[in-house]
Enzyme design. Sequence first.
Site, PDB file in Angstrom:
ATOM      1  N   TYR A  44      12.780 -33.480 -14.693  1.00 21.73           N
ATOM      2  CA  TYR A  44      11.461 -33.283 -14.722  1.00 21.73           C
ATOM      3  C   TYR A  44      10.906 -33.289 -13.115  1.00 21.73           C
ATOM      4  CZ  TYR A  44      11.328 -38.403 -13.394  1.00 21.73           C
ATOM      5  OH  TYR A  44      11.775 -39.586 -12.878  1.00 21.73           O
ATOM      6  N   SER A  53      14.596 -40.604  -8.638  1.00 23.10           N
ATOM      7  CA  SER A  53      13.756 -40.041  -8.549  1.00 23.10           C
ATOM      8  C   SER A  53      13.811 -39.591  -6.984  1.00 23.10           C
ATOM      9  CB  SER A  53      12.220 -40.757  -9.097  1.00 23.10           C
ATOM     10  OG  SER A  53      11.256 -39.847  -8.881  1.00 23.10           O
ATOM     11  N   GLY A  87      11.891 -39.000  -4.020  1.00 20.22           N
ATOM     12  CA  GLY A  87      10.454 -39.392  -3.306  1.00 20.22           C
ATOM     13  C   GLY A  87      10.388 -38.673  -1.999  1.00 20.22           C
ATOM     14  N   THR A  88      10.023 -37.289  -2.218  1.00 20.10           N
ATOM     15  CA  THR A  88      10.028 -36.271  -1.274  1.00 20.10           C
ATOM     16  C   THR A  88       9.341 -36.494  -0.106  1.00 20.10           C
ATOM     17  OG1 THR A  88       8.759 -34.932  -2.746  1.00 20.10           O
ATOM     18  CG2 THR A  88      11.129 -34.630  -2.787  1.00 20.10           C
ATOM     19  N   ASN A  89       8.209 -37.256  -0.184  1.00 16.86           N
ATOM     20  CA  ASN A  89       7.255 -37.484   0.917  1.00 16.86           C
ATOM     21  C   ASN A  89       8.327 -38.330   2.193  1.00 16.86           C
ATOM     22  OD1 ASN A  89       5.362 -36.623  -0.548  1.00 16.86           O
ATOM     23  ND2 ASN A  89       4.197 -38.363  -1.018  1.00 16.86           N
ATOM     24  N   ASP A  90       8.736 -39.233   1.617  1.00 18.54           N
ATOM     25  CA  ASP A  90       9.530 -40.072   2.605  1.00 18.54           C
ATOM     26  C   ASP A  90      10.883 -39.659   3.038  1.00 18.54           C
ATOM     27  OD1 ASP A  90       7.566 -42.259   2.820  1.00 18.54           O
ATOM     28  OD2 ASP A  90       8.543 -43.830   1.784  1.00 18.54           O
ATOM     29  N   ARG A 116      -3.602  -1.041  -6.487  1.00 21.02           N
ATOM     30  CA  ARG A 116      -2.957  -2.611  -6.248  1.00 21.02           C
ATOM     31  C   ARG A 116      -3.562  -3.482  -7.419  1.00 21.02           C
ATOM     32  NH1 ARG A 116      -6.025  -5.054  -0.866  1.00 21.02           N
ATOM     33  NH2 ARG A 116      -7.840  -5.072  -1.655  1.00 21.02           N
ATOM     34  N   MET A 172      -4.632  -5.387  10.635  1.00 18.23           N
ATOM     35  CA  MET A 172      -5.715  -4.547  11.231  1.00 18.23           C
ATOM     36  C   MET A 172      -6.310  -3.720  10.350  1.00 18.23           C
ATOM     37  SD  MET A 172      -4.833  -1.281  13.705  1.00 18.23           S
ATOM     38  CE  MET A 172      -5.075  -0.257  12.620  1.00 18.23           C
ATOM     39  N   CYS A 213       9.214 -37.089  -7.566  1.00 18.44           N
ATOM     40  CA  CYS A 213       7.648 -37.507  -7.733  1.00 18.44           C
ATOM     41  C   CYS A 213       7.373 -37.356  -6.092  1.00 18.44           C
ATOM     42  CB  CYS A 213       7.530 -38.879  -8.270  1.00 18.44           C
ATOM     43  SG  CYS A 213       8.464 -40.092  -7.221  1.00 18.44           S
ATOM     44  N   LYS A 220       0.642  -1.122   0.003  1.00 16.40           N
ATOM     45  CA  LYS A 220      -0.061   0.022   0.043  1.00 16.40           C
ATOM     46  C   LYS A 220       0.746   1.367   0.270  1.00 16.40           C
ATOM     47  CE  LYS A 220      -3.876  -0.334   2.383  1.00 16.40           C
ATOM     48  NZ  LYS A 220      -4.575  -0.836   3.637  1.00 16.40           N
ATOM     49  N   ARG A 271       7.087 -47.751 -10.702  1.00 17.04           N
ATOM     50  CA  ARG A 271       7.750 -48.215  -9.245  1.00 17.04           C
ATOM     51  C   ARG A 271       7.332 -49.657  -8.826  1.00 17.04           C
ATOM     52  NH1 ARG A 271       6.293 -44.921  -3.996  1.00 17.04           N
ATOM     53  NH2 ARG A 271       4.219 -45.857  -4.220  1.00 17.04           N
ATOM     54  N   GLU A 314      14.702 -41.796  -1.321  1.00 17.86           N
ATOM     55  CA  GLU A 314      13.843 -41.726  -0.244  1.00 17.86           C
ATOM     56  C   GLU A 314      14.440 -41.702   1.106  1.00 17.86           C
ATOM     57  OE1 GLU A 314       9.836 -43.683  -1.254  1.00 17.86           O
ATOM     58  OE2 GLU A 314      11.570 -44.955  -2.115  1.00 17.86           O
ATOM     59  N   ARG A 373       2.140 -46.293  -9.185  1.00 22.03           N
ATOM     60  CA  ARG A 373       2.177 -46.985  -7.935  1.00 22.03           C
ATOM     61  C   ARG A 373       1.775 -48.426  -8.368  1.00 22.03           C
ATOM     62  NH1 ARG A 373       0.496 -41.368  -5.942  1.00 22.03           N
ATOM     63  NH2 ARG A 373      -0.550 -41.750  -7.904  1.00 22.03           N
ATOM     64  N   GLY A 404      -6.577 -10.627   8.004  1.00 25.25           N
ATOM     65  CA  GLY A 404      -6.162 -10.738   9.428  1.00 25.25           C
ATOM     66  C   GLY A 404      -5.372  -9.643   9.779  1.00 25.25           C
ATOM     67  N   HIS A 439      -7.904 -40.994   3.217  1.00 25.72           N
ATOM     68  CA  HIS A 439      -8.060 -41.763   1.930  1.00 25.72           C
ATOM     69  C   HIS A 439      -8.891 -41.313   0.954  1.00 25.72           C
ATOM     70  CE1 HIS A 439      -9.199 -45.199  -0.761  1.00 25.72           C
ATOM     71  NE2 HIS A 439      -7.898 -45.290  -0.610  1.00 25.72           N
ATOM     72  N   ARG A 445      -3.406   2.928   8.547  1.00 22.51           N
ATOM     73  CA  ARG A 445      -3.783   1.719   7.938  1.00 22.51           C
ATOM     74  C   ARG A 445      -2.540   0.805   7.647  1.00 22.51           C
ATOM     75  NH1 ARG A 445      -6.881   3.803   2.323  1.00 22.51           N
ATOM     76  NH2 ARG A 445      -8.125   1.928   2.520  1.00 22.51           N
TER      77      ARG A 445
END
Lengths: 875, 875
Positions: free
Chosen positions: A852, A765, A767-770, A337, A104, A832, A23, A617, A746, A561, A102, A455, A93
């Site tokens: 990729y 590849s 496996g960024t979750n694990d 803006r 002020m 992945c 602003k 996999r 992983e 999978r 959120g 799930h 402001r």
Amino acid sequence: MTTKYVYLFQEGDANMRELLGGKGANLAEMSKLGMPVPNGFTITTEACNKYYEDGETINEEIQAQIMEYLGKLEAETGKKFGDAQNPLLVSVRSGARASMPGMMDTILNLGINDVVAKTIADKSQNPRFAYDSYRRFIQMFADVVKGLSKKRFEEIIDEVKVQRGIKDDLELTAEDMMTLVERFKEFYQAELHESFPTDPKTQMMEAIEAVFKSWNNERAIYYRRMNDIPSSWGTAVNVQMMVFGNMGEDCGTGVAFTRSPATGENKLFGEFLMNAQGEDVVAGVRTPQSIDQLKEVSPTAYEQFVDICSKLEHHYKNMQDMEFTIEGGKLFMLQTRNGKRTAQAALKIACDMVDEGLINEEEALLMVEPQQLDALLHPMFDPEALKKATAITSALPASPGAGSGQIVFTADEAKEEADSGKKVILVRLETSPEDIEGMAVSEGILTVRGGMTSHAAVVARGMGACCVSGAGDIEMHEEEGYFVVGGKRYNRGDWISIDGSTGNVYGEKIETVPAEISGNFERFMSWADKARTLKIRTNADTPRDARQAVEFGAEGIGLVRTEHMFFEGDKIKAIREMIVAKTDEQMQAALNKLEPMQQKDFEGIYEAMEGRPVTIRYLDPPLHEFVPTDPEDIKELAKEMNISYDELAQVISGLHEVNPMMGHRGSRLDVSNPGIAHMQTAAVIKAAINVNKAHPDWNIEPEIMLPLIGDLKELQYVKKMVTETADQIIAEAGVELTYHVGTMIEVPRAALLADELAQEAEFFSFGTNDLTQLTFGFSRDDAGKFLPEYYDAKIYENDPFARLDQKGVGKLIEMAVTLGRQTRPDIKLGICGEHGGDPSSIEFANKLGLSYVSCSPYRVPIARLAAAQAAIKQK
Amino acid sequence: MTTKYVYLFQEGDANMRELLGGKGANLAEMSKLGMPVPNGFTITTEACNKYYEDGETINEEIQAQIMEYLGKLEAETGKKFGDAQNPLLVSVRSGARASMPGMMDTILNLGINDVVAKTIADKSQNPRFAYDSYRRFIQMFADVVKGLSKKRFEEIIDEVKVQRGIKDDLELTAEDMMTLVERFKEFYQAELHESFPTDPKTQMMEAIEAVFKSWNNERAIYYRRMNDIPSSWGTAVNVQMMVFGNMGEDCGTGVAFTRSPATGENKLFGEFLMNAQGEDVVAGVRTPQSIDQLKEVSPTAYEQFVDICSKLEHHYKNMQDMEFTIEGGKLFMLQTRNGKRTAQAALKIACDMVDEGLINEEEALLMVEPQQLDALLHPMFDPEALKKATAITSALPASPGAGSGQIVFTADEAKEEADSGKKVILVRLETSPEDIEGMAVSEGILTVRGGMTSHAAVVARGMGACCVSGAGDIEMHEEEGYFVVGGKRYNRGDWISIDGSTGNVYGEKIETVPAEISGNFERFMSWADKARTLKIRTNADTPRDARQAVEFGAEGIGLVRTEHMFFEGDKIKAIREMIVAKTDEQMQAALNKLEPMQQKDFEGIYEAMEGRPVTIRYLDPPLHEFVPTDPEDIKELAKEMNISYDELAQVISGLHEVNPMMGHRGSRLDVSNPGIAHMQTAAVIKAAINVNKAHPDWNIEPEIMLPLIGDLKELQYVKKMVTETADQIIAEAGVELTYHVGTMIEVPRAALLADELAQEAEFFSFGTNDLTQLTFGFSRDDAGKFLPEYYDAKIYENDPFARLDQKGVGKLIEMAVTLGRQTRPDIKLGICGEHGGDPSSIEFANKLGLSYVSCSPYRVPIARLAAAQAAIKQK
């Protein structure tokens, strides 16, 4: 050297967004452009950070600078704070780098007190205006700075109206307003045990501190976490001379967009109210007029405004969202803006602006939030039809899109009814892997239990089906074939509609409009494809998903999978036979049943991908995921499998794991049961040979990915099973077939020893979750319980499972990339897992020069755009 | 350049152990020293590795070299393989770098066939000797090379004896031996469908291959894993001209040690048999004579042998274990190696040799296996008493030492009886944390269930109590107060004895002799303390453990697991009240109960450590470990706590975690419940203040260790709780007290971001158990199921939870060390956890220059010696 914490508007410009907030920077920019902006100054984001560093105190240095700049403002305006002759009133402001909820609320009319109010009443000859402004200020200050409930003030107004026997606020006289001022002050004193501050400087300093404090209120923190905004940004504070839209009929206030935020149409769009202050426009007491009508009401101001709009859009090269006030016929700009817009509008504006020569394609690409594209990929309710509908309950918006269909309660029913051409909504307490086929044929899934990562939610998002989850208000009578909500009963076969983008559930049929991925979408995405270097693949386990992903622009599959196929029909039976096998012969018999089924699965996927690369996999989850744990279910299964309950129960209890995430899974299954790797290899290779025969030009080269590898010898051991089987089948078939074996990265050890693994792995590849779970040492399933406390404590600012932790996990990935390339310079590298569709993680992947990313089909367009933006930014 | 795969004995020496194996290198060395060694050659360990590389084939290059060296051997000996005039017979023996069981047995008399046997019969005038040698060779070859059962050959011998009406092998005549040769060959042909190889070269090549193969038999792999021997070492093969101890009364064979392997006494020790071949000495058919008697039987040979013994001991600077043969009165040395010895003997020999000036203190330190010291730290059965006892069952040797006592079945009984002065053995199905006090007062623990890593085993090892676990033969009747094993009933109060070093259980009282840690032990360990630079701390949770560890030489405590104190008495009640607390007040009330109890715990530990440093780890395990899961137990607890079953059950089910190892534990508990950190800090600081008051010279500086930290902000957040509470208490007490706050490095992210953590952490302690789990991605609890398959597949050669994985986990530790020192050059670094007592891991810690390792009390001496050896080796 002392830090400069305060800037006059004329000292800044639009590039100083980080320091002055959005602003403040834009007010400065408009001043610089010679536009009519009331004078003012901005207290920087650095002052906010200093405030927190100093234990929530505005230090003397900053206070002094504020006073110095207040003096300058007084000099410029010729008005004086708290003055009995020519008093200065200001607005205070907040203004962070990005606009965020959120923060002020605005405080208007600050600087008013008994003396000042009287002066204004006298000078304006409008005592009602003066005391109305005064009582509004008390209300706003008490609410925003002191946290007193607005409601209590409204009650006092009501009491006065009752006493006066009137109904409408507009009937309140100047005297009534004076009464309100007194009553408000009394209430303030009673509640807070302090009198209302009459010193304008005190008012201002408290208001500024309230802005700083609001940076860390719960809503702001939550919003920042959801939008990946670091708390270190801080907020700026803007103090600006008041101009009044409510001083008479030649005064007014309004908001406008340079183009339609709904459709993108290139036409001024907005509304205004004469004789009103900002809050009145949104309060809805009076109906605002369309911006076009301003031409008649105040032609000079209108013309000037249209001119400014055009200048601003050309200047910012983006659609603008503006606030203005007219005082005594004179136009003042209070804000500009980049305007928020719908996904459709975003694409139209981007395309139009390119056509208008205003921006180039790359600038257009940077103008659209990748995440926004999601809205275009799913069917939506027809807006007109939706207006007439009322929700019967509302729950979690678990997977976007809208669906309308007849109620079914089981996956089997869903398949039956869908086969007969009916549209169905599957309503379940919660779904399980066995329901996947039924989910796939439904228009939408509604579950009573489960959250955003249940799930049902995860699977639905994967397949792009709409889903509302956790609808706890619903009382299920599945066996009897109905559910009850809001006292009404809904039977099997009744029509309902669900909106997975809002979480609303409707007890009726609502027409939907299909996803719109041609026209501007197609044109825009073609620019993205030109700009990006990162390839986008998809995670797909079925031909249906694969086709959908290709339609969305996927260039291959990064993750099949295989286990997701195991739950269908006869496959789960064969898998269970394998699990309970006691002899090698029984084991082999079960695998022999599975092989042709798996082969058919892979053929279907190869067909769907039409020659694009496919990474498969091997079996990953622990075997206990394929067997029931409930005694009743075990009993049933034992009967079905014709073995004793005790025997089956013993097998199942033997599979139990203390920490299944770190258990007997991934390639560990192949080390224990080489038959699985042999079977899966046979299926992969035979499928490729068959499909290559039918489509010689596709020249499929299967990519076999071994999961959860942690050691070179482990990789060699399992790879040998693969190559032995594959080479033999290829030799027997007498064909040429190239295949590739790679590994997931992983477990941290794989990243640490990536140079060794690259000796054998043709591709990695991530496996960024694990990898995230193991690097942080918390499991996704369990972290949900304590991560919110970490957000509250500002330890973590966002969910590492949604946004890749570049610092820790990213360091491991970077190591693995460097080490892997040392051994094999041309190693193919990809990500992945959920992060593959997250824009900030894609930017990271682009920076590392990965080949990729792979994500669920419905995130493919998002990933394409994110990859394009990353490439443009990194130029 | 071609590799040299074969060496004549005279081409090698003792330094070529890696290439020639231990046996080959020592035979070469003895040749070099001019000792009487029959000629021969060694095929290298590289040839063995090549054999496996080439898919278990001895390639032509190696075959050619073997033949070339056979030719040289023939030239040297003047004998010829398979010759009718002067035939050469050889022995073929395996010989790896270290001697290990499971390797191929010796084949003697190789080169014999019909022609050769006849020649030998004629030349020796001893046809019985010739055909006895022949039939022995067929037996050995068939067994060792072809895997035919020895038993069947014994049966054939028995058949012949029956036919001939004789009972003793010695009665078999030359003709009988010839019959046996024929029958053996027939049997060989019938079983293998091939005739027995008559070509000596074929015999030799097959025997060599059998040696190579034996490198990878199951027993050898198991032994290597247990002893950290990599499979890449390979084995060498020794081909040596036969000398015969069985050609007449002036021939003989024997084995001897230069000092007593049992006591270490400096005196020749061994036995021999005249007119015998090697195997007869061990077969037990005839009783061998003591080596002293050789002086009379063959004085020249004896004198020469004594001289050689002395030379060898001086040459190798170690006690030697030798084999010799006397042929026609002439002595031949067939082997020498450092002799195995008991722990007592090892220390005596080391000390004596230093006193004799044979070696210096550092050489003495390198002569003792650290692991061996363990035997000295526990009571043992009196050897004489043990000879008379018979085991009633045998199970897992879970924790070393011997114990004798009266049977009790519960921890409470154990305490009661022990308090009244009785010695007890606690017999349980399995133990749980509530049993700890009972375990501590028992002479030993015997469990029916559970393995080497069960609760009983782990806790017993920690406290140095002897334990036998998994005694599945025992039928428990705990409620009735007896158990049954081997058909006999043992009642509460009956005496039993258990040996945790062997796993034996005895149904009677057996006298024990106490641990011996003075004398040679003390002297030897003082040398170790001089040599090492690494400090040795201990993991101790009770004053008792702490005192024990100090007695064993611990220099501080590296890890107090505060939770282990939580199971005692009133503490578990208070913990549970904390867990079920619904309001802040209830929570605080529970913590208020806990604080003084914890303070008392810490005071006890400080007192026991007498001013040595103590590192206290804050609460680590997930809270569900403190509540029962069995419905019956929940019911009981609910009653006890005076809340409803449902309420308690709900709290407990809310604590359930999918992967508890990666759940809500460690410092995460403090983030959620700051009260815990405040309480523990108050207890730590107040305890230190109190004990410092009583012992001003101790000047205790508490070391507070925060577990499972993964982020700088997390560390700052929890550290702030600690410092606020600590500083306030110190200020209120008006004393000076320095305390330190550090963190464990357990999650990979902590290692990756160690430079950041070091900003706040004054010390790091590597929690290698968790770090190993997370780096490999497998949980200790679950990996037991598949790791054996990984060993079989030779993927992992040893248990990463026992021996630190230096390659993967070690890489992370090295990173953390480097990064931590970048930020804080003097950061204190240590390892706690099981690896802290493992010699190879200690060597790694020494290499990284860590400050200390911390291990359980009973491993402290082992760690002291291992640290000394590491320091000496790294000089």
